[in-house]
Design a protein around this motif. Structure first.
Motif, PDB file in Angstrom:
ATOM      1  N   GLU A  83       0.889  -1.203   0.035  1.00 28.29           N
ATOM      2  CA  GLU A  83       0.060  -0.107  -0.104  1.00 28.29           C
ATOM      3  C   GLU A  83       0.994   1.316   0.105  1.00 28.29           C
ATOM      4  O   GLU A  83       0.575   2.426  -0.518  1.00 28.29           O
ATOM      5  CB  GLU A  83      -0.863  -0.186   1.217  1.00 28.29           C
ATOM      6  CG  GLU A  83      -2.054  -0.878   1.400  1.00 28.29           C
ATOM      7  CD  GLU A  83      -1.484  -2.483   1.293  1.00 28.29           C
ATOM      8  OE1 GLU A  83      -0.234  -2.673   2.022  1.00 28.29           O
ATOM      9  OE2 GLU A  83      -2.574  -3.493   1.213  1.00 28.29           O
ATOM     10  N   LEU A  84       1.980   1.213   0.712  1.00 30.72           N
ATOM     11  CA  LEU A  84       2.915   2.459   0.730  1.00 30.72           C
ATOM     12  C   LEU A  84       3.385   2.591  -0.552  1.00 30.72           C
ATOM     13  O   LEU A  84       3.995   3.753  -0.999  1.00 30.72           O
ATOM     14  CB  LEU A  84       3.698   2.409   2.048  1.00 30.72           C
ATOM     15  CG  LEU A  84       4.778   3.540   2.188  1.00 30.72           C
ATOM     16  CD1 LEU A  84       3.888   4.645   2.401  1.00 30.72           C
ATOM     17  CD2 LEU A  84       5.872   3.187   3.291  1.00 30.72           C
ATOM     18  N   HIS A  85       4.005   1.427  -1.176  1.00 25.96           N
ATOM     19  CA  HIS A  85       4.358   1.473  -2.326  1.00 25.96           C
ATOM     20  C   HIS A  85       3.797   2.030  -3.294  1.00 25.96           C
ATOM     21  O   HIS A  85       4.208   2.832  -4.280  1.00 25.96           O
ATOM     22  CB  HIS A  85       4.852  -0.035  -2.599  1.00 25.96           C
ATOM     23  CG  HIS A  85       5.756  -0.083  -4.037  1.00 25.96           C
ATOM     24  ND1 HIS A  85       7.289   0.281  -4.026  1.00 25.96           N
ATOM     25  CD2 HIS A  85       5.276  -0.595  -5.253  1.00 25.96           C
ATOM     26  CE1 HIS A  85       7.629  -0.056  -5.316  1.00 25.96           C
ATOM     27  NE2 HIS A  85       6.618  -0.431  -6.077  1.00 25.96           N
ATOM     28  N   LYS A  86       2.374   1.595  -3.518  1.00 25.79           N
ATOM     29  CA  LYS A  86       1.440   2.244  -4.238  1.00 25.79           C
ATOM     30  C   LYS A  86       1.502   3.775  -4.372  1.00 25.79           C
ATOM     31  O   LYS A  86       1.226   4.406  -5.098  1.00 25.79           O
ATOM     32  CB  LYS A  86       0.165   1.492  -4.224  1.00 25.79           C
ATOM     33  CG  LYS A  86       0.140   0.122  -4.637  1.00 25.79           C
ATOM     34  CD  LYS A  86      -1.368  -0.179  -5.182  1.00 25.79           C
ATOM     35  CE  LYS A  86      -2.296  -0.146  -3.721  1.00 25.79           C
ATOM     36  NZ  LYS A  86      -3.680  -0.487  -4.131  1.00 25.79           N
ATOM     37  N   ARG A  87       1.304   4.281  -2.992  1.00 24.25           N
ATOM     38  CA  ARG A  87       1.342   5.573  -2.689  1.00 24.25           C
ATOM     39  C   ARG A  87       2.543   6.477  -3.390  1.00 24.25           C
ATOM     40  O   ARG A  87       2.149   7.647  -3.844  1.00 24.25           O
ATOM     41  CB  ARG A  87       1.049   5.826  -1.289  1.00 24.25           C
ATOM     42  CG  ARG A  87      -0.319   5.470  -0.677  1.00 24.25           C
ATOM     43  CD  ARG A  87      -0.589   5.697   0.606  1.00 24.25           C
ATOM     44  NE  ARG A  87       0.175   6.937   1.217  1.00 24.25           N
ATOM     45  CZ  ARG A  87       0.462   7.298   2.662  1.00 24.25           C
ATOM     46  NH1 ARG A  87       0.470   6.198   3.409  1.00 24.25           N
ATOM     47  NH2 ARG A  87       1.167   8.601   2.951  1.00 24.25           N
ATOM     48  N   LEU A  88       3.652   5.517  -3.185  1.00 28.47           N
ATOM     49  CA  LEU A  88       4.638   6.150  -3.449  1.00 28.47           C
ATOM     50  C   LEU A  88       4.978   6.493  -5.132  1.00 28.47           C
ATOM     51  O   LEU A  88       5.261   7.459  -5.517  1.00 28.47           O
ATOM     52  CB  LEU A  88       6.016   5.492  -3.181  1.00 28.47           C
ATOM     53  CG  LEU A  88       7.483   5.904  -3.260  1.00 28.47           C
ATOM     54  CD1 LEU A  88       7.659   7.344  -2.861  1.00 28.47           C
ATOM     55  CD2 LEU A  88       8.500   5.003  -2.809  1.00 28.47           C
ATOM     56  N   LEU A  89       4.358   5.571  -5.991  1.00 22.85           N
ATOM     57  CA  LEU A  89       4.329   5.532  -7.381  1.00 22.85           C
ATOM     58  C   LEU A  89       3.066   6.550  -7.687  1.00 22.85           C
ATOM     59  O   LEU A  89       3.493   7.236  -8.568  1.00 22.85           O
ATOM     60  CB  LEU A  89       4.020   4.157  -7.652  1.00 22.85           C
ATOM     61  CG  LEU A  89       4.904   3.185  -7.663  1.00 22.85           C
ATOM     62  CD1 LEU A  89       4.469   1.646  -8.083  1.00 22.85           C
ATOM     63  CD2 LEU A  89       6.375   3.127  -8.058  1.00 22.85           C
ATOM     64  N   SER A  90       2.165   6.697  -7.050  1.00 24.58           N
ATOM     65  CA  SER A  90       1.020   7.594  -7.180  1.00 24.58           C
ATOM     66  C   SER A  90       1.850   9.166  -7.029  1.00 24.58           C
ATOM     67  O   SER A  90       1.493   9.979  -8.045  1.00 24.58           O
ATOM     68  CB  SER A  90      -0.068   7.575  -6.561  1.00 24.58           C
ATOM     69  OG  SER A  90      -0.993   8.496  -6.776  1.00 24.58           O
TER      70      SER A  90
END
Length: 479
Positions: free
Chosen positions: A256-263
């Motif tokens: 989830e934190l990885h997806k926020r970082l990519l966003s």
């Protein structure tokens, strides 16, 4: 006066043509200007005749080697004037005085004379060191030399260097105590300390709290700060920690934190296309290193091109693998891309596939079309972070079984977290930006830099300092 020469040992220099003669004076004729030598030596070799007569015209130089013992005191004093008057060192406690050492009867032997005594030559004859020559010949073997003037000068220089007598005092013991007393150690060290203080260097007795103005070659110019090994702090622990070769701690992050970082990165301009290109470059660079690096990729090894199989799915991870395959094909690697035929694929896969088809790479859609011959490397891009239903598809199971049965090592690109499992057993895994909590089936974990600025990490609550140093791909170890 002629009778005074009788019995003397002399050396006669007749020039470069006739050479040097030594012997005992047997007769001197003033009327005919001649002199005769008994038991003569020519250039250090004994002459076959018992006596040789010389004319004054042929004599270039005449030296007295030893005076006849029967001569009167006047001749002895005259000849002794040629003896070196240099004072000779007297050992400590010796009763000899300077008058006894420097008396006319004390004659220092030359180097050549001492050699004759050691070799057992008769004491009636003393040969000077300058009469020795490596090219000396007998009376019947004389060869005239062309450059006579030069040879005469060299012979004269030898006389100056080696002809003088050597003092017998050199064999005496050296007075260490007497000479050491002449050395004022305290004054010398005081002068050294004064000079160092004047030049700004550290001297003896410098206080420990005083900062030195000069440093040695093995000292740091700047004060070393303590190393902080935990330079990356995440708000949510991912469940696992890694460390680099230098000891820096790299924590894992949740998906989830990885997806926020990519966003956040995409909002700042790091679009998917840019991330795909950066990921393909880093992955291909790691693959080229695993294939042999500069030892294999040389112009002389074009006939031994490595073969790589790419297993891709219809998702973003598959697009990353196709980008990697394009770069590998550009570096003279035989790439075989496996991508099943789908009715609909994401745009990123379609765009990367269009570029890949411009290379010499080969694309297949069936496992049966993959080669049975041994490969150099397999790059696995079948897994996806979200679409886990793909693992139940027949093509997925067939591709995973083929990879596990092949002897080639497997590199997994951007694998999912350990909870989703790994159908393909990998030897290496390459994570992007920050690692996920990977399982044992991921093999050895590597991390690649895809160019996220520090402000992107700060917006998602991550305190970040790059652990990559001068590289874009670094290995990680389980902490």
């Amino acid at each position: 006066m002629a009778a005074d020469w009788l019995g003397c040992l002399v050396s006669i220099n007749c020039g470069p043509t006739l050479g040097m003669y030594q012997g005992e004076v047997s007769s001197v004729d003033q009327s005919s200007q001649t002199i005769s030598l008994r038991q003569p030596f020519h250039n250090g070799v004994k002459c076959p005749v018992p006596e040789v007569t010389f004319s004054a015209i042929d004599i270039k130089e005449l030296k007295i080697l030893e005076i006849n013992k029967k001569d009167n005191v006047k001749n002895t004093q005259t000849t002794s004037a040629k003896v070196s008057r240099t004072p000779v060192a007297v050992p400590k406690g010796d009763a000899r005085g300077a008058e006894k050492v420097n008396s006319p009867q004390h004659y220092s032997k030359s180097f050549g004379e001492r050699q004759l005594d050691a070799l057992g030559q008769p004491k009636g004859f003393r040969r000077r060191h300058n009469s020795w020559s490596s090219s000396s010949r007998g009376a019947n073997q004389m060869t005239p030399k062309k450059n006579g003037v030069k040879n005469s000068q060299m012979r004269q220089r030898d006389d100056e260097c080696f002809g003088d007598g050597v003092d017998d005092g050199l064999d005496t013991d050296f007075d260490f105590e007497g000479n050491l007393a002449l050395f004022d150690k305290a004054a010398v060290f005081s002068e050294i300390n004064t000079s160092e203080q004047r030049n700004g260097a550290r001297s003896r007795g410098t206080p420990q709290d005083q900062t030195p103005l000069r440093y040695r070659h093995d000292e740091n110019i700047l004060e070393a700060k303590p190393v902080v090994y935990r330079q990356i702090i995440v708000p949510q622990a991912g469940g696992k920690e890694y460390c680099t070769d230098s000891g820096l701690v790299v924590p894992s992050v949740s998906y989830e934190l990885h997806k926020r970082l990519l966003s956040v990165a995409e909002r700042h301009g790091l679009t998917l296309e840019r991330r795909l290109e950066m990921t393909g470059v880093c992955a291909s660079q790691m693959a080229l290193t695993l294939l042999g690096g500069p030892n294999r990729f040389t112009p002389k090894n074009l006939h031994q091109r490595p073969t790589v199989a790419l297993l891709c799915g219809p998702h973003v991870q598959g697009a990353q693998g196709i980008s990697c395959g394009r770069h590998l094909a550009n570096h003279e690697v035989e790439v075989i891309l496996f991508l099943p035929n789908f009715v609909k694929m994401v745009d990123s896969v379609t765009n990367e596939l269009t570029l890949f088809n411009k290379t010499d790479g080969k694309q297949v859609s069936s496992i049966k079309d993959l080669p049975d011959t041994p490969l150099d490397l397999i790059i696995n891009c079948l897994d996806c972070h979200e679409n886990t239903f793909l693992m139940d598809q027949p093509w997925y199971r067939a591709a995973a079984n083929w990879a596990n049965q092949n002897r080639a090592p497997v590199l997994s690109l951007d694998p999912p977290v350990s909870g989703q499992g790994h159908a393909v057993e990998a030897k290496w895994s390459l994570s992007l930006c920050l690692p996920l909590a990977l399982g044992e089936g991921a093999g050895r974990v590597y991390l690649c830099d895809i160019g996220f600025p520090r402000q992107v990490f700060q917006e998602v609550g991550i305190k970040y300092q790059s652990p990559f140093g001068c590289k874009f791909v670094i290995p990680l170890h389980s902490a």
